[in-house]
Design a protein around this motif. Structure first.
Motif, PDB file in Angstrom:
ATOM      1  N   ASP A 143      -9.667 -13.035 -26.193  1.00  0.00           N
ATOM      2  CA  ASP A 143      -9.930 -12.011 -27.202  1.00  0.00           C
ATOM      3  C   ASP A 143     -11.438 -11.960 -27.352  1.00  0.00           C
ATOM      4  OD1 ASP A 143     -10.049 -10.275 -29.313  1.00  0.00           O
ATOM      5  OD2 ASP A 143      -9.483 -11.773 -30.829  1.00  0.00           O
ATOM      6  N   ALA A 144     -12.089 -11.185 -26.478  1.00  0.00           N
ATOM      7  CA  ALA A 144     -13.544 -11.144 -26.443  1.00  0.00           C
ATOM      8  C   ALA A 144     -14.002  -9.693 -26.384  1.00  0.00           C
ATOM      9  CB  ALA A 144     -14.080 -11.910 -25.238  1.00  0.00           C
ATOM     10  N   ASP A 145     -14.965  -9.374 -27.230  1.00  0.00           N
ATOM     11  CA  ASP A 145     -15.474  -8.010 -27.252  1.00  0.00           C
ATOM     12  C   ASP A 145     -16.303  -7.706 -26.009  1.00  0.00           C
ATOM     13  OD1 ASP A 145     -15.872  -5.502 -28.676  1.00  0.00           O
ATOM     14  OD2 ASP A 145     -17.962  -6.126 -28.873  1.00  0.00           O
ATOM     15  N   TRP A 146     -16.992  -8.748 -25.502  1.00  0.00           N
ATOM     16  CA  TRP A 146     -17.895  -8.514 -24.368  1.00  0.00           C
ATOM     17  C   TRP A 146     -17.924  -9.762 -23.504  1.00  0.00           C
ATOM     18  CZ3 TRP A 146     -23.957  -8.014 -24.642  1.00  0.00           C
ATOM     19  CH2 TRP A 146     -24.421  -7.364 -23.489  1.00  0.00           C
ATOM     20  N   VAL A 147     -17.680  -9.599 -22.207  1.00  0.00           N
ATOM     21  CA  VAL A 147     -17.768 -10.697 -21.250  1.00  0.00           C
ATOM     22  C   VAL A 147     -18.929 -10.410 -20.312  1.00  0.00           C
ATOM     23  CG1 VAL A 147     -16.616 -11.914 -19.366  1.00  0.00           C
ATOM     24  CG2 VAL A 147     -15.312 -11.236 -21.378  1.00  0.00           C
ATOM     25  N   VAL A 148     -19.862 -11.348 -20.244  1.00  0.00           N
ATOM     26  CA  VAL A 148     -21.024 -11.210 -19.377  1.00  0.00           C
ATOM     27  C   VAL A 148     -20.815 -12.122 -18.170  1.00  0.00           C
ATOM     28  CG1 VAL A 148     -23.513 -11.517 -19.183  1.00  0.00           C
ATOM     29  CG2 VAL A 148     -22.523 -10.701 -21.333  1.00  0.00           C
ATOM     30  N   LEU A 149     -20.742 -11.518 -16.983  1.00  0.00           N
ATOM     31  CA  LEU A 149     -20.549 -12.290 -15.757  1.00  0.00           C
ATOM     32  C   LEU A 149     -21.856 -12.280 -14.984  1.00  0.00           C
ATOM     33  CD1 LEU A 149     -16.998 -11.064 -14.679  1.00  0.00           C
ATOM     34  CD2 LEU A 149     -17.624 -13.021 -16.086  1.00  0.00           C
ATOM     35  N   SER A 150     -22.724 -13.214 -15.333  1.00  0.00           N
ATOM     36  CA  SER A 150     -24.027 -13.318 -14.684  1.00  0.00           C
ATOM     37  C   SER A 150     -23.868 -14.150 -13.424  1.00  0.00           C
ATOM     38  CB  SER A 150     -25.036 -13.965 -15.639  1.00  0.00           C
ATOM     39  OG  SER A 150     -26.313 -13.981 -15.054  1.00  0.00           O
ATOM     40  N   ALA A 151     -23.258 -13.532 -12.433  1.00  0.00           N
ATOM     41  CA  ALA A 151     -22.964 -14.193 -11.164  1.00  0.00           C
ATOM     42  C   ALA A 151     -22.989 -13.139 -10.084  1.00  0.00           C
ATOM     43  CB  ALA A 151     -21.606 -14.893 -11.229  1.00  0.00           C
ATOM     44  N   CYS A 152     -22.764 -13.542  -8.856  1.00  0.00           N
ATOM     45  CA  CYS A 152     -22.869 -12.615  -7.723  1.00  0.00           C
ATOM     46  C   CYS A 152     -21.597 -11.814  -7.528  1.00  0.00           C
ATOM     47  CB  CYS A 152     -23.162 -13.392  -6.435  1.00  0.00           C
ATOM     48  SG  CYS A 152     -24.641 -14.401  -6.536  1.00  0.00           S
ATOM     49  N   ASP A 153     -21.736 -10.520  -7.303  1.00  0.00           N
ATOM     50  CA  ASP A 153     -20.623  -9.666  -6.858  1.00  0.00           C
ATOM     51  C   ASP A 153     -19.430  -9.668  -7.803  1.00  0.00           C
ATOM     52  OD1 ASP A 153     -21.605  -8.633  -4.337  1.00  0.00           O
ATOM     53  OD2 ASP A 153     -21.500 -10.688  -3.621  1.00  0.00           O
ATOM     54  N   THR A 154     -19.657  -9.756  -9.101  1.00  0.00           N
ATOM     55  CA  THR A 154     -18.519  -9.833 -10.015  1.00  0.00           C
ATOM     56  C   THR A 154     -17.830  -8.493 -10.224  1.00  0.00           C
ATOM     57  OG1 THR A 154     -20.148  -9.748 -11.808  1.00  0.00           O
ATOM     58  CG2 THR A 154     -19.230 -11.896 -11.246  1.00  0.00           C
ATOM     59  N   ALA A 155     -18.421  -7.400  -9.730  1.00  0.00           N
ATOM     60  CA  ALA A 155     -17.739  -6.109  -9.762  1.00  0.00           C
ATOM     61  C   ALA A 155     -16.976  -5.846  -8.481  1.00  0.00           C
ATOM     62  CB  ALA A 155     -18.756  -4.976  -9.978  1.00  0.00           C
ATOM     63  N   ALA A 156     -17.091  -6.771  -7.527  1.00  0.00           N
ATOM     64  CA  ALA A 156     -16.486  -6.548  -6.209  1.00  0.00           C
ATOM     65  C   ALA A 156     -14.972  -6.617  -6.273  1.00  0.00           C
ATOM     66  CB  ALA A 156     -17.009  -7.584  -5.214  1.00  0.00           C
ATOM     67  N   GLY A 157     -14.335  -6.062  -5.232  1.00  0.00           N
ATOM     68  CA  GLY A 157     -12.881  -6.115  -5.144  1.00  0.00           C
ATOM     69  C   GLY A 157     -12.410  -7.486  -4.715  1.00  0.00           C
ATOM     70  N   GLU A 158     -11.074  -7.633  -4.645  1.00  0.00           N
ATOM     71  CA  GLU A 158     -10.517  -8.939  -4.297  1.00  0.00           C
ATOM     72  C   GLU A 158     -10.724  -9.274  -2.830  1.00  0.00           C
ATOM     73  OE1 GLU A 158      -6.409  -8.844  -5.232  1.00  0.00           O
ATOM     74  OE2 GLU A 158      -5.993  -7.072  -4.037  1.00  0.00           O
TER      75      GLU A 158
END
Length: 935
Positions: free
Chosen positions: A835-850
């Motif tokens: 239950d999080a309003d905002w998740v920050v993924l400060s890592a590589c390629d986190t928008a990439a597909g599977e």
């Protein structure tokens, strides 16, 4: 065994009886022929031998030779009731194979009556005869009767507790294919899985019925557009068949045909063609000229030839397939005519296409309901044809087909199990909408086209939110989790089969266990929330609904692929507009080239600012061309004054980093000074991406956001390696702990999280360094969180080893186990309750597909949305450590001071571009990796 036969030649009959006909039909034919040669005069013994010989001939595809044998057996004086019923059933099956459907129907009805007379309370043999009768109805095109008979057969087999054997596996496997033809893909998958799991329990891997079950399973996957999962399994089936039965085995032709078809759909026509030609060659030697299977082989080969531009040979083969088939099998005939009509439509032969569609439409109107997927498909083709020809009712046709499409094909967005034709169908509807000038319909079509894994995750979350109470919500979540687990188990079983490993029976048993759990949950959910299905329905929004959700300076910008280019929709508070790129545009291909020009493979998180990297020249001219293809000049008026763009791209455009598009013709050389002055799109507007537009405006409402900050990262790593290909981090199907530990440490990560904590002023909970373990993350309370941040390495799905999945690297444990192996994978993230309003993924390629070929946002981003995150900050590519820290902290700091997050990220990016002290800071590969994603 009849006594007269035993007295005549006990050794020959006994030897033949030891052969499993289904497992070794060729050997069985030879053995029963030997027994027949020594058989006595007509009587029960000879009839029994004839019955078994006929069965073996049918099993070995010698169908025409089997018919006189089976007739003699059935009509022999003194034949036993069971042998007579058995021969009658096989005779009906043989007649069906030869498309003699009237004779087959009468024969099979007689067989059902005979079995019922032998055992009025029902038997497995009666169930099998009913099943065989259903196939005859299916071949005739009476799919409703076929489906009803299949269900009756299935129910009877359960009632009489039919033994789990080859006959039952074959029956259930065939039911899967009948369900596919009836457009009932969920039922088809259920039957196919049951057949496979049963085959895994009771049949050898190379048993012909086990191979049929495997083939039918992958056919169901192909029907659901899941062909990439099926290709290696089909290769394995072919290898087993060729080794076990030889290169001219009829079943091998079926496998080659299916493999060729899947490869063709995956865009690998050159690789597919040899398999298709081989299937035709085997079919021509082993099947009757009028056999519907041979016609299917020829049609598939023709489709592949068309993909390769060899239209003349292809059309000749299609017409040969139709001529050979005649009018005996209308279902197959209509399938081939459908393929032919679509080819003619694509080639511009509108008259020829219209003639074929008229024939198909007349048949479908008699045989199929309007809601059947095949009928919806043809209606879409005819609507496009009407639009191209300017027929007066074309717009009405488009609107009508779209209504049925959305209602029937998008009734359940969780899970996604739509027919494989849907993508092409939507493309035709989009073109038709454009041609008739129907923007509202086009806008709805575009939303259906853009619905991807991340969008379906949002639908899943919405279904949970719409539950009537906590128990219903828990049941819905359990069902969704089990569906995901079943998909994983199914993929694992397919991988095990493809590799020929001994763990295949274990994998299929796991599929069966999940199915059992799922059935119990669905029964409970039916009681607790009878209207659950309505909660999973995806409904496109109309323009009017979107305009009411937009702010004065907001614009929805929705580009979708259109004939190699783009068709873009813009919606503002004052209304909407649309425009397409110029004829002949190569926008999708250009977008791929632009991404490659960013040099994304050369840097990863952990690369320092002074790393010696020779970057490729970024093509600003191409970036401007792409902008004008996606945003033609005619849309400038609609976008005037819009400082906040909500992006809802479809298809290949989901992977495009829109911030790096150039809005005006670039000036100067491509050096740092010119880069700093370039009119990037990010200068013009803040950007936020949405997987589905249904949630637009929800982020503007007062939210019950939590008061906590949870920061996780800076894992204990001691190597120098960059993330690279995910395959290197798996060994023997498990995460390789040593490979994770050899990754380079992230010196900026801890500082980044602590600075974010200070900037946000929320109640902190930090899991840093040795505390940043997978077990700790799973144990952490992730409810009531305002911001959840990860600062670590991100690994993207491997392209070959399908066992690997994307994940976030955490501190590797000394002794890895199932709960903590150092990699928090996408499936494990999806299993968290967030239950999080905002998740920050400060890592590589986190928008990439599977996987590299999967749509963007189908991997880690999709997992976090499914788990409950309301918005994300993710990266399109590998992020430099110092840059990741700067962009995420500045964005969070600005947001904490009250700035909208998209504008906060925009200003952080612009500040980085302008900062001359940051090495390569003006290069888009450095400043543009992050994108905000909101539900």
């Amino acid at each position: 065994m009849a006594s007269s036969a035993a007295q005549a030649r006990p050794d020959a009959v006994a030897m033949a009886s030891k052969i499993d006909i289904a497992a070794d039909p060729v050997g069985a034919v030879a053995a029963w022929r030997a027994a027949l040669a020594a058989a006595p005069a007509p009587g029960a013994g000879r009839a029994h031998i004839l019955s078994n010989l006929g069965t073996a001939l049918v099993a070995s595809a010698e169908v025409e030779a089997a018919i006189p044998i089976l007739l003699e057996s059935r009509d022999s004086p003194g034949v036993s009731a069971r042998d007579r019923a058995h021969s009658t059933t096989l005779l009906g099956s043989a007649l069906t194979s030869l498309n003699k459907l009237d004779e087959a129907e009468a024969t099979l009805k007689d067989a059902v009556a005979q079995w019922h007379a032998i055992k009025p309370e029902g038997s497995a043999e009666e169930s099998d005869a009913i099943h065989t009768l259903s196939i005859a109805y299916y071949a005739r095109g009476d799919l409703d009767t076929a489906a009803r008979l299949e269900q009756s057969s299935f129910d009877l087999s359960r009632k009489v507790k039919a033994p789990e054997n080859a006959n039952l596996v074959a029956m259930i496997a065939t039911m899967a294919i009948v369900a596919v033809q009836a457009g009932k893909l969920e039922a088809a998958e259920t039957y196919a899985r049951e057949a496979m799991t049963m085959a895994g329990r009771v049949l050898a891997e190379d048993h012909p019925i086990a191979l049929i079950a495997a083939n039918n399973w992958v056919l169901v996957l192909a029907a659901q557009n899941r062909r990439s999962e099926a290709v290696e399994t089909m290769r394995r089936i072919a290898s087993i068949e060729e080794k076990r039965f030889g290169k001219d085995y009829a079943g091998l032709a079926v496998t080659y045909n299916n493999l060729a078809k899947s490869l063709g759909y995956l865009g690998r026509a050159a690789e597919a063609e040899p398999y298709a030609r081989r299937s035709v060659e085997i079919g021509e030697r082993t099947l009757a000229p009028e056999d519907e299977t041979l016609a299917a082989f020829r049609n598939n080969l023709a489709d592949l030839l068309i993909e390769r531009g060899e239209n003349g040979e292809a059309m000749a083969i299609k017409r040969e397939a139709l001529a050979g088939l005649g009018n005996a099998n209308p279902v197959r005939e209509m399938n081939i005519r459908t393929s032919l009509a679509k080819n003619l439509l694509a080639m511009g032969d509108e008259g020829g296409a219209a003639d074929q569609f008229a024939i198909i439409g007349e048949w479908q109107a008699k045989k199929l309901p309007e809601t059947h997927p095949d009928r919806i498909d043809i209606a879409g083709c005819r609507a496009l044809l009407a639009a191209r020809r300017g027929e007066p009712d074309a717009a009405a046709q488009v609107a009508h087909v779209l209504d049925i499409t959305e209602r029937e094909l998008f009734a359940d967005a969780d899970p996604d199990r739509r027919s494989s034709f849907v993508a092409d169908h939507l493309g035709r509807l989009l073109e038709a909408s454009w041609l008739v000038g129907d923007r509202p319909s086009g806008f709805r079509v575009a939303q259906l086209m853009a619905l991807d894994d991340a969008g379906r995750a949002i639908v899943a979350v919405s279904a949970r939110a719409g539950a009537r109470d906590g128990r219903s919500a828990a049941l819905i979540r359990s069902r969704q989790d089990l569906l995901a687990r079943r998909d994983q188990a199914t993929r694992a079983a397919l991988r095990a089969y493809s590799k020929g490993g001994a763990d295949y029976p274990t994998a299929t048993a796991e599929v069966g266990r999940v199915d059992t759990e799922l059935a119990a949950i669905e029964a409970a959910l039916e009681q607790a929330q009878p209207d659950y299905a309505a909660l999973t329905r995806f409904a496109a929004l109309d323009e009017a609904a979107v305009t009411k959700r937009l702010g004065r300076r907001q614009a929805l910008v929705m580009p979708v692929p259109f004939q190699g280019g783009a068709l873009t929709f813009v919606v503002r508070r004052t209304g909407g507009a649309w425009a397409r790129s110029a004829e002949g545009a190569t926008t999708l291909a250009d977008a791929r080239v632009l991404r490659s020009g960013l040099g994304l493979e050369q840097a990863g998180r952990g690369a320092l600012a002074d790393a010696a990297i020779e970057r490729p020249r970024f093509d600003r001219v191409l970036a401007h061309k792409l902008y004008r293809d996606i945003v033609p000049v005619s849309l400038d008026k609609a976008l005037k004054g819009a400082t906040d763009w909500i992006l809802a791209p479809g298809g290949g455009f989901t992977k495009l980093p829109f911030a790096v598009l150039v809005t005006e013709a670039p000036k100067g050389a491509d050096d740092a000074a010119a880069m700093r002055e370039t009119p990037w799109l990010i200068r013009k507007a803040a950007l936020m991406q949405v997987p589905a537009i249904a949630g637009i405006g929800e982020g503007d409402r007062p939210a019950a956001a939590g008061d906590r900050f949870v920061g996780i990262g800076a894992p204990m790593l001691g190597g120098k390696a960059a993330p690279g290909d995910l395959r290197g981090f798996y060994r023997g199907g498990a995460v390789d702990r040593d490979a994770l530990a050899a990754l380079a440490p992230l010196p900026q990560a801890e500082r980044e999280l602590r600075r974010m904590q200070d900037a946000l002023g929320l109640k902190p909970s930090l899991l840093i360094g040795p505390a940043a373990t997978e077990a700790a993350v799973k144990a952490e309370d992730l409810k009531g969180v305002r911001v959840l941040a990860f600062a670590t390495h991100g690994l993207v799905g491997g392209s070959i080893d399908k066992l690997s999945e994307p994940g976030l690297v955490l501190t590797p444990p000394a002794a890895p186990d199932a709960n903590d192996d150092g990699l928090l994978t996408a499936s494990e993230i999806a299993g968290l309750e967030i239950d999080a309003d905002w998740v920050v993924l400060s890592a590589c390629d986190t928008a990439a597909g599977e996987s590299p070929s999967a749509p963007a946002l189908s991997g880690l981003a999709r997992a976090f949305l499914y788990a409950g995150a309301r918005s994300l900050l993710v990266s399109h590519w590998a992020v430099r450590d110092d840059v990741a820290a700067r962009l995420t902290v500045e964005t969070a700091s600005r947001a904490a001071r009250g700035e909208d997050r998209p504008q906060a990220l925009r200003k952080a990016m612009l500040g980085l571009i302008a900062d001359r002290t940051v090495a390569d800071g003006a290069d888009p590969s450095v400043w543009a990796p992050f994108i905000l994603v909101s539900k």
